[in-house]
Design a protein around this motif. Structure first.
Motif, mmCIF file in Angstrom:
data_model
loop_
_atom_site.group_PDB
_atom_site.id
_atom_site.type_symbol
_atom_site.label_atom_id
_atom_site.label_comp_id
_atom_site.label_asym_id
_atom_site.label_seq_id
_atom_site.Cartn_x
_atom_site.Cartn_y
_atom_site.Cartn_z
ATOM 1 N N SER A 1 0.853 -1.179 0.000
ATOM 2 C CA SER A 1 0.000 0.000 0.000
ATOM 3 C C SER A 1 0.893 1.233 0.000
ATOM 4 C CB SER A 1 -0.920 0.010 1.225
ATOM 5 O OG SER A 1 -0.149 0.043 2.425
ATOM 6 N N GLY A 2 0.277 2.388 -0.232
ATOM 7 C CA GLY A 2 1.018 3.639 -0.169
ATOM 8 C C GLY A 2 1.378 4.254 -1.501
ATOM 9 N N GLY A 3 1.086 3.561 -2.583
ATOM 10 C CA GLY A 3 1.376 4.124 -3.889
ATOM 11 C C GLY A 3 0.432 5.266 -4.221
ATOM 12 N N GLY A 4 0.715 5.944 -5.326
ATOM 13 C CA GLY A 4 -0.132 7.042 -5.749
ATOM 14 C C GLY A 4 0.542 7.908 -6.787
ATOM 15 N N LEU A 5 -0.051 9.062 -7.004
ATOM 16 C CA LEU A 5 0.462 10.036 -7.971
ATOM 17 C C LEU A 5 1.167 11.149 -7.208
ATOM 18 C CD1 LEU A 5 0.604 11.273 -10.829
ATOM 19 C CD2 LEU A 5 -1.637 12.297 -10.367
ATOM 20 N N VAL A 6 2.389 11.451 -7.609
ATOM 21 C CA VAL A 6 3.170 12.493 -6.943
ATOM 22 C C VAL A 6 3.956 13.262 -7.989
ATOM 23 C CG1 VAL A 6 5.127 10.935 -6.529
ATOM 24 C CG2 VAL A 6 4.770 12.913 -5.024
ATOM 25 N N GLN A 7 4.229 14.513 -7.705
ATOM 26 C CA GLN A 7 5.038 15.313 -8.621
ATOM 27 C C GLN A 7 6.518 14.982 -8.448
ATOM 28 O OE1 GLN A 7 3.982 19.438 -7.913
ATOM 29 N NE2 GLN A 7 2.418 19.367 -9.525
ATOM 30 N N ALA A 8 7.266 15.223 -9.478
ATOM 31 C CA ALA A 8 8.709 15.020 -9.411
ATOM 32 C C ALA A 8 9.277 15.834 -8.251
ATOM 33 C CB ALA A 8 9.358 15.429 -10.720
ATOM 34 N N GLY A 9 10.179 15.206 -7.513
ATOM 35 C CA GLY A 9 10.762 15.829 -6.337
ATOM 36 C C GLY A 9 10.042 15.497 -5.053
ATOM 37 N N GLY A 10 8.875 14.904 -5.172
ATOM 38 C CA GLY A 10 8.087 14.556 -3.999
ATOM 39 C C GLY A 10 8.513 13.246 -3.366
ATOM 40 N N SER A 11 7.744 12.851 -2.347
ATOM 41 C CA SER A 11 8.066 11.649 -1.580
ATOM 42 C C SER A 11 6.829 10.774 -1.404
ATOM 43 C CB SER A 11 8.601 12.022 -0.192
ATOM 44 O OG SER A 11 9.790 12.766 -0.274
ATOM 45 N N LEU A 12 7.079 9.493 -1.254
ATOM 46 C CA LEU A 12 6.051 8.529 -0.907
ATOM 47 C C LEU A 12 6.678 7.495 0.014
ATOM 48 C CD1 LEU A 12 4.201 7.707 -4.267
ATOM 49 C CD2 LEU A 12 3.223 8.878 -2.294
ATOM 50 N N ARG A 13 5.857 6.903 0.859
ATOM 51 C CA ARG A 13 6.310 5.760 1.656
ATOM 52 C C ARG A 13 5.398 4.579 1.369
ATOM 53 N NH1 ARG A 13 6.885 4.565 8.157
ATOM 54 N NH2 ARG A 13 4.607 4.479 8.031
ATOM 55 N N LEU A 14 5.995 3.539 0.855
ATOM 56 C CA LEU A 14 5.272 2.299 0.594
ATOM 57 C C LEU A 14 5.348 1.399 1.822
ATOM 58 C CD1 LEU A 14 6.482 1.457 -3.031
ATOM 59 C CD2 LEU A 14 4.625 2.981 -2.290
ATOM 60 N N SER A 15 4.272 0.654 2.031
ATOM 61 C CA SER A 15 4.230 -0.330 3.109
ATOM 62 C C SER A 15 3.904 -1.694 2.524
ATOM 63 C CB SER A 15 3.172 0.039 4.147
ATOM 64 O OG SER A 15 3.451 1.282 4.756
ATOM 65 N N CYS A 16 4.360 -2.720 3.201
ATOM 66 C CA CYS A 16 4.077 -4.092 2.793
ATOM 67 C C CYS A 16 3.730 -4.874 4.055
ATOM 68 C CB CYS A 16 5.280 -4.696 2.083
ATOM 69 S SG CYS A 16 5.144 -6.464 1.738
ATOM 70 N N ALA A 17 2.477 -5.248 4.171
ATOM 71 C CA ALA A 17 2.021 -6.014 5.331
ATOM 72 C C ALA A 17 2.242 -7.501 5.088
ATOM 73 C CB ALA A 17 0.555 -5.731 5.600
ATOM 74 N N PHE A 18 2.919 -8.146 6.017
ATOM 75 C CA PHE A 18 3.293 -9.562 5.915
ATOM 76 C C PHE A 18 2.431 -10.371 6.876
ATOM 77 C CE2 PHE A 18 6.719 -12.776 5.273
ATOM 78 C CZ PHE A 18 6.452 -13.636 6.312
ATOM 79 N N SER A 19 1.924 -11.515 6.427
ATOM 80 C CA SER A 19 1.154 -12.391 7.304
ATOM 81 C C SER A 19 1.332 -13.843 6.900
ATOM 82 C CB SER A 19 -0.328 -12.020 7.280
ATOM 83 O OG SER A 19 -0.860 -12.216 5.984
ATOM 84 N N GLY A 20 1.030 -14.724 7.813
ATOM 85 C CA GLY A 20 1.037 -16.147 7.525
ATOM 86 C C GLY A 20 2.212 -16.924 8.091
ATOM 87 N N ARG A 21 3.297 -16.266 8.306
ATOM 88 C CA ARG A 21 4.493 -16.906 8.873
ATOM 89 C C ARG A 21 5.197 -15.890 9.770
ATOM 90 N NH1 ARG A 21 2.264 -20.731 7.207
ATOM 91 N NH2 ARG A 21 3.048 -22.422 5.888
#
Length: 117
Positions: free
Chosen positions: A7-27
């Motif tokens: 999760s955490g993706g999206g549209l951003v302008q050049a020079g901007g920032s994003l933080r992606l997350s990855c939720a892990f489950s099952g083990r």
């Protein structure tokens, strides 16, 4: 069975920032080596980051981290460029850290990152 959800993706302008997350489950999250990959339209899936190395194209701009208490992997992306536009995937390996996608056993569904110029 391991499940990964980005999760955490999206549209951003050049020079901007994003933080992606990855939720892990099952083990047990802490027993797996984790990595981030991306795939742009018409291109092969490429390595982005692991806990031992970064792709040269993102070094100094992206930072991988994990919170074992929250079973979550992160990718902080700063100074984004249009060429960073891709679907970003997290992946888990039972063997260890590597840059080849062939070494990973489990994959998330991906999250789209679009950087406008």
């Amino acid at each position: 069975q391991v499940q990964l959800v980005e999760s955490g993706g999206g549209l951003v302008q050049a020079g901007g920032s994003l933080r992606l997350s990855c939720a892990f489950s099952g083990r047990t999250f802490s027993r797996y080596a984790m990595g981030w990959f991306r795939q742009a339209p018409g291109k092969e899936r490429e390595f982005v980051a692991s806990f031992t190395t970064y792709a040269s194209s993102v070094k100094g701009r992206f930072t991988i981290s994990r919170d074992n208490a929250k079973n979550t992997l992160y990718l902080q992306m700063n100074s984004l460029k249009p060429e960073d536009t891709a679907v970003y995937y997290c992946a888990a390996s039972r063997v260890g850290t590597m840059t080849s996608p062939l070494g990973y056993d489990y994959w998330g569904q991906g999250t789209q990152v679009t950087v406008s110029s």
